[in-house]
Design an enzyme around this catalytic site. Structure first.
Site, short mmCIF file in Angstrom:
data_model
loop_
_atom_site.label_atom_id
_atom_site.label_comp_id
_atom_site.label_asym_id
_atom_site.label_seq_id
_atom_site.Cartn_x
_atom_site.Cartn_y
_atom_site.Cartn_z
N GLU A 253 0.83 -1.21 0.00
CA GLU A 253 0.00 0.00 0.00
C GLU A 253 0.86 1.25 0.00
OE1 GLU A 253 0.74 1.60 3.02
OE2 GLU A 253 1.76 -0.30 3.47
N GLU B 191 4.45 -0.48 1.70
CA GLU B 191 4.58 -0.75 0.25
C GLU B 191 4.43 -2.23 -0.09
OE1 GLU B 191 8.29 0.63 -1.36
OE2 GLU B 191 7.97 2.70 -0.77
#
Lengths: 336, 336
Positions: A161, A304
């Site tokens: 994310e 991430e």
């Protein structure tokens, strides 16, 4: 999970030249992969990290060390292959799929999966992050992307994310669903100081007052406390479980999605693999609330999908152990 | 360690598109590798695990779940590529070097490094495992093997071992050098039951009474409590440190060697990287006594170097991060 495949995997593991269970979670993961896929020795080579990106209205309260324009900047960095998750995914032989589910900027790029539900969430310190319909739509985005990828052969997913400010909604979800106190749940995110941390806790307390969530309704919690990328990841997780794929959970924000998924569909937890213990202080309690135990302790706090992609190596290791190790019989080793 | 190279590595890390320090131990390891090698971005691709094998006279006390003949059987398994460490080393692109430093059997194999000091140790419950001269010779074996490999280009080593019964001398060393109690230090090894665990603690208490060790003389502790493969690994560690190579420490037995090395040459700790936290109960206290913090928590308890080789992936990751990530400037990302 498929108990016949799991028993076959266990029998294979116990025939290999090592004391029973001595490879710990490598063995657990091998058995879990068998249960998920229904094959004693599944091919886990096709892997991908799905990076969901979205913005957060609550950033106007000053909860993050980085300004919101970094979200679209980092999305372009993912698409151009320059972020940490890209480097680690290349090493792991995994695809990176970057999805705009709610970035507060117009984004165009040939590799971007554009599925924007809205331009960022509303400020949860004052109102609901999004409507229930928007939350459902964002979950569906993740679910559909995974469905398409499974159809093309991907069997292992990692959650990733990007969204400046997204430890704030994640901590709010943890308080609402996991029952932790703000002192336990709220941490420093990308690196705020003591004063900003106190302020962030206050903002989250206001968000919980402004939004009367029904803690027995995980979709209500998700819609009111946000964010869009978290909702997208809930869909990724539910999609993986529905299609008998493995889903490796990254850090604090991904685990907030996993917590929501675990309340919407408790059986989905069997399809999850926890990757790493984040330095973000609420992560330990979050994983406990889901019932997961992480493999990597490296004090990472980047998100991430970096921790999840790093642990793809362990899935390959489990797979190789099952296929390549000698048995007590083949190697002529005495069993204990 | 080379502080100039470390500063250059730190500057590079801080220019990359991530919050400072957010990759945790990946960053620490990148910086440590710079300090060890004297290069900001060293090439860490040439890696090897050195598996030292030796037998233990204390096995006649019945301290292990496996019979001693498994030691030579497993050495042949290593040489034929069928053990867990072989599978994981292939995945990591690392060489496996198997050394007979004290197996209690005649062993011949074209790939075996034959440097036997003696046919197993004496029974430490009654007498010294070996003489001081034998311990020194076994340390020299490890040191020389590493020296030769460094000359041929290897820059990263992992410690591995095989020796039925070797959690017993390792626990004894931990009690003598680390000051832990037998209750804290002695665990189940390859998997003994409660009754055998109590017996094993009694055997180790007898060993500590029979051998009056000088706890300020780590070589004395090593010689009297054994074993030969532990001494060989002390040499591997000291050799790596002397030649500015990285040495990744495996589990409980390897850490006993690291503890001895840390007392013989305290600066050697800067060259060590702890890989995993073993399920063996004394390992936590052992790593604390050395001053190391492990990266992997997977409840492994196999030894052989398996945990160390698994964590080679993280060294590659650290190296790739340094080389491949975009900077804030190159990617046009706003710094926090």
């Amino acid at each position: 999970l498929d108990s016949v495949a799991m028993e076959a995997a266990q029998a294979r593991l116990d025939s290999l030249t090592k004391p029973p269970g001595s490879l710990g979670k490598l063995e657990t993961v091998a058995k879990q992969a068998a249960g998920i896929t229904g094959e004693a020795m599944p091919d886990l080579s096709r892997k991908a990290v799905v990076v969901m990106a979205g913005d957060h209205g609550v950033c106007e309260e000053g909860v993050s060390a980085f300004p919101p324009e970094v979200t679209p900047q980092m999305v372009l960095n993912f698409l151009n292959g320059g972020a940490a998750v890209n480097v680690l995914a290349r090493q792991a032989g995994a695809d990176v799929v970057c999805v705009d589910v709610g970035v507060n900027a117009k984004l165009e790029h040939p590799k971007l999966v554009s599925r924007k539900i809205r331009y960022g969430t509303a400020n949860i310190a004052r109102e609901a992050a999004m409507s229930r319909a928007e939350a459902t739509a964002a979950v569906r985005v993740g679910y559909e992307i995974v469905s398409e990828m499974v159809a093309k052969g991907t069997r292992v997913f990692a959650t990733g994310e990007m969204g400046i400010g997204n430890t704030t909604p994640s901590a709010a979800i943890l308080i609402a669903l996991g029952g932790l106190s703000p002192e336990q749940a709220v941490g420093r995110g990308t690196g705020i100081d003591d004063a900003r941390l106190r302020h962030k806790r206050g903002v989250i307390e206001r968000a919980l007052q402004a939004n009367e969530v029904d803690q027995d309704d995980a979709l209500d919690v998700l819609a009111k406390l946000g964010g869009l990328e978290i909702a997208g990841l809930v869909g990724v997780i539910l999609g993986a479980a529905a299609h008998r794929a493995l889903v490796v959970i990254d850090g604090f924000i991904s685990s907030a999605a996993a917590l929501v998924a675990s309340r919407m569909a408790p059986l989905s937890v069997s399809y999850m693999i926890a990757s790493h213990m984040s330095l973000e202080q609420g992560h330990h309690g979050m994983l406990e609330a889901i019932g997961l135990s992480p493999m990597i302790h490296m004090d990472m706090r980047l998100g991430e999908g970096t921790g999840a992609v790093l642990s793809f190596h362990f899935l390959d290791a489990a797979s190789n152990i099952m296929r390549e190790m000698a048995t007590f019989e083949s190697a002529g080793v005495t069993q204990g």
